[in-house]
Design a protein around this motif. Structure first.
Motif, PDB file in Angstrom:
ATOM      1  N   MET A 200       0.824  -1.216   0.000  1.00 19.66           N
ATOM      2  CA  MET A 200       0.000   0.000   0.000  1.00 19.66           C
ATOM      3  C   MET A 200       0.860   1.268   0.000  1.00 19.66           C
ATOM      4  SD  MET A 200      -3.067  -0.900  -0.389  1.00 19.66           S
ATOM      5  CE  MET A 200      -2.512  -2.251  -1.409  1.00 19.66           C
ATOM      6  N   ALA A 201       2.039   1.174   0.611  1.00 17.18           N
ATOM      7  CA  ALA A 201       2.949   2.330   0.588  1.00 17.18           C
ATOM      8  C   ALA A 201       3.430   2.587  -0.841  1.00 17.18           C
ATOM      9  CB  ALA A 201       4.129   2.089   1.524  1.00 17.18           C
ATOM     10  N   ILE A 202       3.676   1.514  -1.589  1.00 18.36           N
ATOM     11  CA  ILE A 202       4.135   1.646  -2.978  1.00 18.36           C
ATOM     12  C   ILE A 202       3.086   2.392  -3.804  1.00 18.36           C
ATOM     13  CG2 ILE A 202       4.601   0.339  -5.097  1.00 18.36           C
ATOM     14  CD1 ILE A 202       5.667  -1.932  -3.178  1.00 18.36           C
ATOM     15  N   ARG A 203       1.856   1.903  -3.707  1.00 21.51           N
ATOM     16  CA  ARG A 203       0.759   2.502  -4.478  1.00 21.51           C
ATOM     17  C   ARG A 203       0.552   3.964  -4.063  1.00 21.51           C
ATOM     18  NH1 ARG A 203      -0.233   2.969  -8.699  1.00 21.51           N
ATOM     19  NH2 ARG A 203      -2.249   3.864  -9.219  1.00 21.51           N
ATOM     20  N   SER A 204       0.586   4.212  -2.751  1.00 21.14           N
ATOM     21  CA  SER A 204       0.361   5.571  -2.249  1.00 21.14           C
ATOM     22  C   SER A 204       1.459   6.517  -2.718  1.00 21.14           C
ATOM     23  CB  SER A 204       0.305   5.570  -0.719  1.00 21.14           C
ATOM     24  OG  SER A 204      -0.678   4.679  -0.267  1.00 21.14           O
ATOM     25  N   ALA A 205       2.706   6.008  -2.769  1.00 23.69           N
ATOM     26  CA  ALA A 205       3.813   6.861  -3.202  1.00 23.69           C
ATOM     27  C   ALA A 205       3.555   7.355  -4.630  1.00 23.69           C
ATOM     28  CB  ALA A 205       5.128   6.101  -3.120  1.00 23.69           C
ATOM     29  N   TYR A 206       3.069   6.449  -5.493  1.00 25.75           N
ATOM     30  CA  TYR A 206       2.738   6.887  -6.863  1.00 25.75           C
ATOM     31  C   TYR A 206       1.609   7.903  -6.849  1.00 25.75           C
ATOM     32  CZ  TYR A 206       5.814   3.613  -9.309  1.00 25.75           C
ATOM     33  OH  TYR A 206       6.912   2.968  -9.808  1.00 25.75           O
ATOM     34  N   LEU A 207       0.573   7.646  -6.010  1.00 24.82           N
ATOM     35  CA  LEU A 207      -0.558   8.578  -5.960  1.00 24.82           C
ATOM     36  C   LEU A 207      -0.101   9.968  -5.520  1.00 24.82           C
ATOM     37  CD1 LEU A 207      -3.326   6.308  -4.368  1.00 24.82           C
ATOM     38  CD2 LEU A 207      -3.298   7.241  -6.702  1.00 24.82           C
ATOM     39  N   MET A 208       0.997  10.007  -4.763  1.00 23.15           N
ATOM     40  CA  MET A 208       1.475  11.303  -4.266  1.00 23.15           C
ATOM     41  C   MET A 208       2.568  11.897  -5.142  1.00 23.15           C
ATOM     42  SD  MET A 208       1.207  10.692  -0.217  1.00 23.15           S
ATOM     43  CE  MET A 208      -0.281   9.894   0.384  1.00 23.15           C
ATOM     44  N   GLY A 209       2.775  11.310  -6.309  1.00 22.90           N
ATOM     45  CA  GLY A 209       3.642  11.981  -7.271  1.00 22.90           C
ATOM     46  C   GLY A 209       5.017  11.389  -7.480  1.00 22.90           C
ATOM     47  N   ALA A 210       5.293  10.224  -6.884  1.00 24.34           N
ATOM     48  CA  ALA A 210       6.617   9.631  -7.077  1.00 24.34           C
ATOM     49  C   ALA A 210       6.829   9.278  -8.548  1.00 24.34           C
ATOM     50  CB  ALA A 210       6.768   8.381  -6.217  1.00 24.34           C
ATOM     51  N   GLU A 211       8.082   9.407  -8.993  1.00 24.11           N
ATOM     52  CA  GLU A 211       8.425   9.075 -10.367  1.00 24.11           C
ATOM     53  C   GLU A 211       8.676   7.572 -10.479  1.00 24.11           C
ATOM     54  OE1 GLU A 211       8.813  11.398 -12.838  1.00 24.11           O
ATOM     55  OE2 GLU A 211       9.381   9.911 -14.350  1.00 24.11           O
ATOM     56  N   GLN A 212       9.490   7.054  -9.568  1.00 24.70           N
ATOM     57  CA  GLN A 212       9.702   5.600  -9.536  1.00 24.70           C
ATOM     58  C   GLN A 212       9.732   5.112  -8.091  1.00 24.70           C
ATOM     59  OE1 GLN A 212      13.409   4.164 -11.166  1.00 24.70           O
ATOM     60  NE2 GLN A 212      14.683   5.586 -10.042  1.00 24.70           N
ATOM     61  N   VAL A 213       9.206   3.894  -7.906  1.00 23.59           N
ATOM     62  CA  VAL A 213       9.226   3.292  -6.584  1.00 23.59           C
ATOM     63  C   VAL A 213      10.018   1.988  -6.674  1.00 23.59           C
ATOM     64  CG1 VAL A 213       7.858   2.381  -4.673  1.00 23.59           C
ATOM     65  CG2 VAL A 213       6.982   4.298  -6.013  1.00 23.59           C
ATOM     66  N   ILE A 214      10.929   1.801  -5.734  1.00 17.98           N
ATOM     67  CA  ILE A 214      11.726   0.580  -5.701  1.00 17.98           C
ATOM     68  C   ILE A 214      11.304  -0.215  -4.470  1.00 17.98           C
ATOM     69  CG2 ILE A 214      14.075  -0.346  -5.620  1.00 17.98           C
ATOM     70  CD1 ILE A 214      14.957   2.524  -6.634  1.00 17.98           C
ATOM     71  N   ALA A 215      10.941  -1.471  -4.668  1.00 14.65           N
ATOM     72  CA  ALA A 215      10.429  -2.283  -3.570  1.00 14.65           C
ATOM     73  C   ALA A 215      11.446  -3.360  -3.222  1.00 14.65           C
ATOM     74  CB  ALA A 215       9.110  -2.929  -3.969  1.00 14.65           C
ATOM     75  N   ILE A 216      11.665  -3.575  -1.921  1.00 14.62           N
ATOM     76  CA  ILE A 216      12.708  -4.491  -1.466  1.00 14.62           C
ATOM     77  C   ILE A 216      12.113  -5.570  -0.562  1.00 14.62           C
ATOM     78  CG2 ILE A 216      14.904  -4.623  -0.192  1.00 14.62           C
ATOM     79  CD1 ILE A 216      14.952  -1.440  -0.821  1.00 14.62           C
ATOM     80  N   ASP A 217      12.409  -6.820  -0.863  1.00 12.50           N
ATOM     81  CA  ASP A 217      11.964  -7.939  -0.021  1.00 12.50           C
ATOM     82  C   ASP A 217      12.778  -9.158  -0.422  1.00 12.50           C
ATOM     83  OD1 ASP A 217      10.339  -9.934   1.458  1.00 12.50           O
ATOM     84  OD2 ASP A 217       8.842  -8.335   1.570  1.00 12.50           O
TER      85      ASP A 217
END
Ligand SMILES: NC(=O)c1ccc[n+]([C@@H]2O[C@H](COP(=O)([O-])OP(=O)(O)OC[C@H]3O[C@@H](n4cnc5c(N)ncnc54)[C@H](O)[C@@H]3O)[C@@H](O)[C@H]2O)c1
Ligand SMILES: [Zn+2]
Ligand SMILES: [Zn+2]
Lengths: 390, 239
Positions: A200-217
């Motif tokens: 949900m943080a990934i999706r929200s970051a895009y909704l708030m204007g992020a250009e790219q999101v990098i996810a780590i797991d």
């Protein structure tokens, strides 16, 4: 009623308990329809949060139907389809009036423990130990909701139960984490942990204007969902040196905003760090394993923001304060004040910009609770969240 | 309570170090040296642990003062109160909360014993003796009664009381209502002094367990909950 209870470290059982009753005029009783597991419960299950008592009912992310409302409740009546925010506010104290609901002064009936441990009494949370209020959780047929006009929200028509459920906890947590990270258009955001909160943080970051999101797991199924559902670049930390990878994806600057969605039971690839943290945690010399947070601080760009959503309960060793100061980092944190965001989140869902229902990879009956938690804990069968239907 | 304590922070001053003298000092030195020798001979984790703890005993004997003992002693202000009242020991606790309501409203609630009784725990009820005197009776044990007499009463600002009781230790206190700066609301500070039974031992038991301090904190919180939300927050039957 039937309820899934904590009996001791890694011991759960389903018990028959008396139905909850209205205690105060502003209370509501909800018949639970769906109730989800959450990463926060694992900290209770694994025995890292003190003041759990045998018989405590778990669960804080739920959707249901109002069956009874106290005389002081104005917004709800029998039959309303509702979700509750897991972190309780009262609506009347100064923090609540500033919309800082997770700093509520009044929702914890046992204020002394956190006053001693943290310096101030912290807010009440459903099913989250006696230090946080001793409220019975939602893995049960019925749950009592205090200050209902503040903590309950009607689900708008047209939004299914499956989509609405996670607006109780996982969605507002991710949304809050992205909000306090102060994302600016063009920013790169790195998210540690691809559980429900991280997704949900990934999706929200895009909704708030992020250009790219990098996810780590480290779990490929979770990384796959982060890519497919979230549109993130997925990095498996067992295969990549995360710091190097983040720098090469950002021209050496490092991510502008880093969000920790892992918390106190972080796993570390660094054998020495892992052994060090586990040993000290086992001996209760520290309560946290800090691999993810340390890495976030290490990789965050100078002048960037580290937003901590993962739950920590006490004390951490080897906290890299030097990097925080010398790179001029801003750290933000908190339990989620979801009351502030619910309306906006429902609008995103209605507009088709957000669909949290994919978090529900498994459903089970309440009676299968202990097995459900075992599966969630070990992340087996590609489990992201198990949802009980009491 | 001196009015000085109200305006300065004399009651929060702490006893940092306590002197270690006379027999205690010699015992600390002897015991420490003996413990180090024994610990080193034993070896292993336990032995080393014993040696380190014993080293601390030697250290406090050589320095002639001890921080741990300081933390367990009465504060300078508590000593002052004990002397002034000719008590064996005095326990002084104070807590403050900011309540999001006007000063007068809070004062009026506190000034009305039957209202105040709604928030206090353990549960008690009150009987008005005269305008300045109230009898408080513990619900669970009606033999435990307390006669509380107001000795200072300033409308909207301040209340001070002393108590007489045979069943409970002497107890006095005050509460002050002050406008909070900027954001509105009222700062409520409450201050309680009493003589613990069994002198210093009673003092230690109260301090160690949180006793009076936790009791006061909890009750101030309940007062705040009631005033702000109209309810006393509860999670029964799970508390
Ligand atoms: N702040 C809040 O209000 C709030 C609300 C809900 C949950 N939480 C917290 O958020 C955290 C995540 O919750 P969840 O439900 O998604 O849990 P989860 O257990 O489903 O997910 C945690 C993920 O972190 C990953 N992880 C472990 N070590 C890592 C590391 N070193 N680097 C990167 N990833 C790592 C795990 O593989 C797992 O996929 C928990 O700590 C939970 O307590 C906070
Ligand atoms: Zn949660
Ligand atoms: Zn509040």
């Amino acid at each position: 009623m039937r309820a899934l209870t904590w009996q001791g470290t890694n011991r759960l059982s389903v018990e028959t308990l008396p139905d909850p009753e209205l205690i105060n005029p502003r209370d509501v009783i909800v018949r639970v329809k769906l109730s989800s597991v959450c990463g926060s419960d694992l900290h209770l299950l694994d025995g890292y949060v003190p003041t759990m008592h045998a018989g405590d009912v778990l669960g804080h992310e739920f959707l249901g139907e109002v069956v009874e409302a106290g005389s002081g409740v104005t917004q709800f009546s029998r039959g309303d389809r509702v979700i509750a925010i897991s972190i309780l506010g009262c609506g009347d104290c100064q923090p609540c009036q500033r919309q800082e609901f997770s700093c509520c002064d009044n929702s914890n009936p046992n204020p002394t423990f956190t006053q001693e441990l943290y310096g101030h009494a912290c807010t009440g949370i459903f099913g989250y130990s006696h230090a946080f209020g001793g409220y019975a959780g939602s893995h049960a047929t019925y749950v009592r909701v205090p200050f209902a006009d503040v903590n309950l929200f009607k689900v708008p028509e047209g939004i299914s139960d499956e989509k609405a459920l996670f607006v109780s906890d996982a969605v507002p947590t991710g949304y809050y984490g992205a909000d306090i990270a102060d994302i600016e258009p063009g920013d790169t955001v790195a998210v540690w942990g691809c559980g429900g909160v991280g997704q949900m943080a990934i999706r929200s970051a895009y909704l708030m204007g992020a250009e790219q999101v990098i996810a780590i797991d480290r779990f490929e199924d979770r990384l796959h969902l982060a890519r497919k559902q979230g549109g993130a670049i997925g990095l498996n930390y067992t295969q990549h040196d995360i710091h190097d990878a983040l720098l090469s994806l950002t021209g050496g600057r490092g991510p502008d905003r880093c969000i920790d969605c892992v918390g106190m039971e972080a796993h570390s690839e660094h054998k020495l760090e892992d052994v060090y943290d586990r040993t000290k945690q086992m001996m209760r010399l520290q309560t946290e394993r800090g691999a993810a947070l340390r890495q976030a601080i290490h990789s965050c760009r100078k002048g960037g923001t580290v937003s901590v959503l993962g739950v920590y309960a006490g004390f951490m060793d080897k906290f890299p304060i030097g990097a925080v100061v010398n790179k001029a980092l801003t750290m933000k944190s908190g339990q989620q004040p979801g009351q502030r965001y619910v309306e906006r989140i429902f609008e995103h869902i209605q507009a088709g910009e957000l669909d949290p229902s994919y978090l529900m990879t498994h459903t089970a009956s309440l009676e299968e609770g202990p097995q459900g938690y075992a599966m969630f804990k070990h992340k087996s069968d590609d489990c992201l969240r198990v949802v009980f239907a009491p | 309570m001196s009015s000085e304590a109200r305006h300065t922070l004399s009651h929060t001053r702490k006893q940092d170090m306590a002197p270690v003298t006379g027999v205690e000092r010699w015992a600390s030195l002897g015991g420490g040296l003996w413990g180090i020798a024994g610990g080193l001979r034993k070896g292993g984790l336990m032995g080393w642990g014993q040696a380190i703890l014993s080293g601390m005993l030697v250290y406090r004997a050589i320095k002639g003062e001890c921080r741990l003992k300081g933390a367990l002693s009465a504060s300078p202000y508590e000593k002052h109160v004990a002397e002034a009242h000719h008590w064996q020991a005095a326990r002084v606790v104070s807590h403050s909360v900011t309540v999001n309501k006007p000063r007068e409203e809070l004062y009026r609630f506190w000034r009305a014993p039957d209202k105040l009784a709604e928030v206090l725990t353990p549960a008690m009820h009150s009987e008005q003796v005269d305008d300045r005197t109230t009898r408080w009776i513990l619900d669970s044990d009606p033999a435990k009664q307390l006669l509380v007499r107001l000795v200072d009463d300033r409308e909207g600002e301040f209340l001070e009381w002393v108590s007489d009781s045979e069943a409970l230790p002497p107890f006095s206190g005050w509460v002050r209502f002050q406008d909070a700066p900027g954001r509105g609301g009222t700062e409520v500070q409450c201050y309680v002094t009493y003589e613990p039974a069994k002198g210093h031992l009673g003092y230690l038991a109260d301090k160690g367990s949180g006793g009076t301090s936790h009791w006061l904190h909890r009750n101030l919180r309940r007062f705040k909950q009631k005033m702000e939300t109209g309810e006393i927050t509860a999670s029964r039957p799970f508390t």
